[in-house]
Enzyme design. Structure first.
Site, short mmCIF file in Angstrom:
data_model
loop_
_atom_site.label_atom_id
_atom_site.label_comp_id
_atom_site.label_asym_id
_atom_site.label_seq_id
_atom_site.Cartn_x
_atom_site.Cartn_y
_atom_site.Cartn_z
N CYS A 183 6.38 -6.65 7.60
CA CYS A 183 7.53 -5.93 8.45
C CYS A 183 8.14 -7.14 9.45
O CYS A 183 7.23 -7.97 10.00
CB CYS A 183 7.18 -4.77 9.11
SG CYS A 183 8.49 -3.97 10.04
N GLY A 228 6.85 -1.68 6.37
CA GLY A 228 8.08 -2.01 6.21
C GLY A 228 9.11 -1.12 7.06
O GLY A 228 8.53 0.08 7.65
N HIS A 271 8.15 5.61 21.33
CA HIS A 271 7.16 4.92 22.10
C HIS A 271 7.07 4.81 23.38
O HIS A 271 6.36 4.18 24.06
CB HIS A 271 6.63 3.59 21.00
CG HIS A 271 6.53 3.82 19.75
ND1 HIS A 271 5.73 4.81 18.98
CD2 HIS A 271 6.89 2.98 18.69
CE1 HIS A 271 5.90 4.63 17.65
NE2 HIS A 271 6.53 3.73 17.64
N SER A 293 12.02 6.89 7.98
CA SER A 293 11.22 6.71 9.58
C SER A 293 11.90 5.22 9.91
O SER A 293 11.64 4.25 9.20
CB SER A 293 9.94 6.76 9.60
OG SER A 293 9.51 6.58 10.79
N CYS A 307 -1.06 5.95 9.94
CA CYS A 307 -0.07 5.31 10.50
C CYS A 307 -0.31 4.02 11.22
O CYS A 307 -1.23 3.74 11.93
CB CYS A 307 0.66 6.29 11.63
SG CYS A 307 1.26 7.80 10.96
N CYS A 349 3.64 8.55 1.07
CA CYS A 349 3.95 7.79 2.00
C CYS A 349 4.22 6.39 1.42
O CYS A 349 3.10 5.85 0.93
CB CYS A 349 2.75 7.65 3.16
SG CYS A 349 3.37 6.47 4.52
N CYS A 367 6.20 -4.62 15.89
CA CYS A 367 5.43 -3.58 17.04
C CYS A 367 3.99 -4.05 17.14
O CYS A 367 3.21 -4.33 15.98
CB CYS A 367 5.72 -2.18 16.30
SG CYS A 367 7.41 -1.96 16.04
N CYS A 412 0.96 -2.33 15.30
CA CYS A 412 0.94 -1.82 13.97
C CYS A 412 0.52 -3.22 13.15
O CYS A 412 1.14 -4.21 13.06
CB CYS A 412 2.43 -1.61 13.74
SG CYS A 412 2.95 -1.40 11.76
N GLU A 441 0.84 -1.15 -0.07
CA GLU A 441 0.12 -0.04 0.10
C GLU A 441 0.94 1.35 -0.11
O GLU A 441 1.86 1.21 0.73
CB GLU A 441 -1.00 -0.15 1.09
CG GLU A 441 -1.88 -1.00 1.08
CD GLU A 441 -3.12 -1.02 2.21
OE1 GLU A 441 -4.44 -1.30 1.79
OE2 GLU A 441 -2.56 -0.80 3.27
#
Ligand code: SAH
Ligand code: SF4
Length: 358
Positions: A117, A167, A224, A199, A341, A110, A121, A124, A92
């Site tokens: 990934c 990712g 975080h 990022s 996000c 983005c 996390c 996510c 995406e």
């Protein structure tokens, strides 16, 4: 095996053609067709010599990505594309619009760097789906071309790129940096490096490599948690790269690059939005060239935390202010189309049993 022309930097294209006996002049023409005219087939590159065109057709291919789904958020600011890769995996890419300082819209792509990934996390959607494979430089570049072509139909150009899609960019360091070289090439899309943000969840070797010999892109680090214990609950790679190592790498980056770092903080109610965490974060970053982006948690199917309410977010910001740390609470955007996000999971309608992120 055909070479995907989008995988090559301009010097690599020049080298390829030199090997076939053609000068850099011809390579520049092909480059111009790829990135200025967005030509999708070598047969459409009509100003090339027929012998070169035949060689290109025999040895190379161009792989634009096809859009399987194109959804627009109700506020009109966010558009999400489900793009199919040549091997049928899907990723995406999100186009975001913001009001610029002078009122003109600013378009940001983005972009994804991996299928899934490996970092896991907990909050996510991409992490929840696990890791399939790295994207090639050409697959990263093709996402940008897709968004830029859509903007061009409205007379706009793409100015900003954030590697904040699916990712972990620094887990796919070489391919991401090759893509950056292609995207910033002054004879191509010519995106300014300062308009590109990488990022990372905190891959320490990647941050050090970027500091030492990477391109002058902006760096965002997803924190975080301001203590190892809190961070490890949310971000598994925090066990491998504890905060002491991560902060040392961040300091190396700010010292070498003379640039501030953006720190991302997903605000989760009663988890990492407490005054204790805010003070710990203030102490951790005090004196650093830093800006903190606070992102209220977006919903995903695999995590049942709640986003922090605005009053608590404000309090968190006030505490950071006591340490002279600037921060912004990010506006929530594109949630209705799961383009916020951490919500990207490349779900197709043909897989109704896969994880839903609404
Ligand atoms: N892997 C990189 C970049 C992609 S994630 C990284 O982690 O930095 C982009 C950003 O979205 C990160 O800051 C990430 O922490 C954040 N994010 C992930 N899941 C989220 C969620 N459910 N709600 C809000 N932000 C989230
Ligand atoms: Fe990967 Fe970033 Fe999601 Fe973590 S937040 S799982 S690093 S994409």
């Amino acid at each position: 095996m055909h070479i995907n022309l989008y995988d090559l930097t301009r010097p690599q294209l020049i080298e390829l053609l030199a090997g076939w006996g053609y000068s850099a002049y011809h390579a520049d023409k092909i480059w111009h067709s790829l990135y200025q005219q967005q030509t999708h087939t070598t047969s459409a590159m009509s100003d090339l010599r027929p012998d070169l065109q035949a060689k290109l057709q025999a040895k190379t291919a161009i792989h634009p990505l096809t859009s399987q789904l194109d959804t627009q958020s109700s506020d009109g600011f966010t558009r999400k594309f489900l793009l199919q890769l040549p091997d049928t995996h899907a990723i995406e890419t999100v186009l975001m619009r913001f009001e610029g300082r002078k009122g003109a819209p600013r378009a940001t792509a983005c972009v994804s760097t991996q299928v899934g990934c490996a970092m896991g996390c907990v909050f996510c959607a991409t992490g929840q789906m696990g890791f399939t494979r790295h994207l090639t430089p050409g697959e990263i570049v093709a996402q940008v071309l897709h968004v830029d072509a859509i903007l061009q139909t409205g007379g706009e150009r793409l100015r900003n790129i954030v590697f904040m899609g699916m990712g972990e960019p620094l887990h796919n360091y070489d391919n991401v940096m090759t893509a950056v070289t292609i995207l910033t090439d002054h004879k191509g899309l010519a995106i300014a490096p300062k308009h590109i943000t990488v990022s990372t969840v905190g891959v320490v070797p990647g941050i050090l490599q970027l500091a030492n010999d990477g391109p002058p892109v902006r760096l965002a680090v997803s924190l975080h948690g301001a203590t190892d214990a809190e961070r490890q609950k949310l971000v598994p790679p925090a066990r491998r790269w504890p905060l002491a190592d991560l902060m040392a790498a961040c300091r190396a980056y700010t010292t070498k690059r003379k640039r501030r770092i953006f720190f991302e903080w997903t605000l989760i109610e009663n988890e990492n939005d407490t005054p204790e965490q805010a003070h710990a974060l203030g102490q951790l970053l005090q004196g650093m060239e830093a800006h903190i982006n606070l992102i209220p948690l977006n919903p995903t199917i695999g995590y049942d935390g709640e986003p922090t309410h605005s009053a608590a977010a404000k309090q968190f910001q006030t505490i950071l202010g006591q340490y002279n740390l600037p921060s912004t609470v990010r506006q929530r955007r594109g949630i209705d189309i799961a383009a916020g996000c951490g919500q990207l999971a490349a779900i197709t309608h043909s897989h109704p049993t896969s994880k839903q992120v609404y």
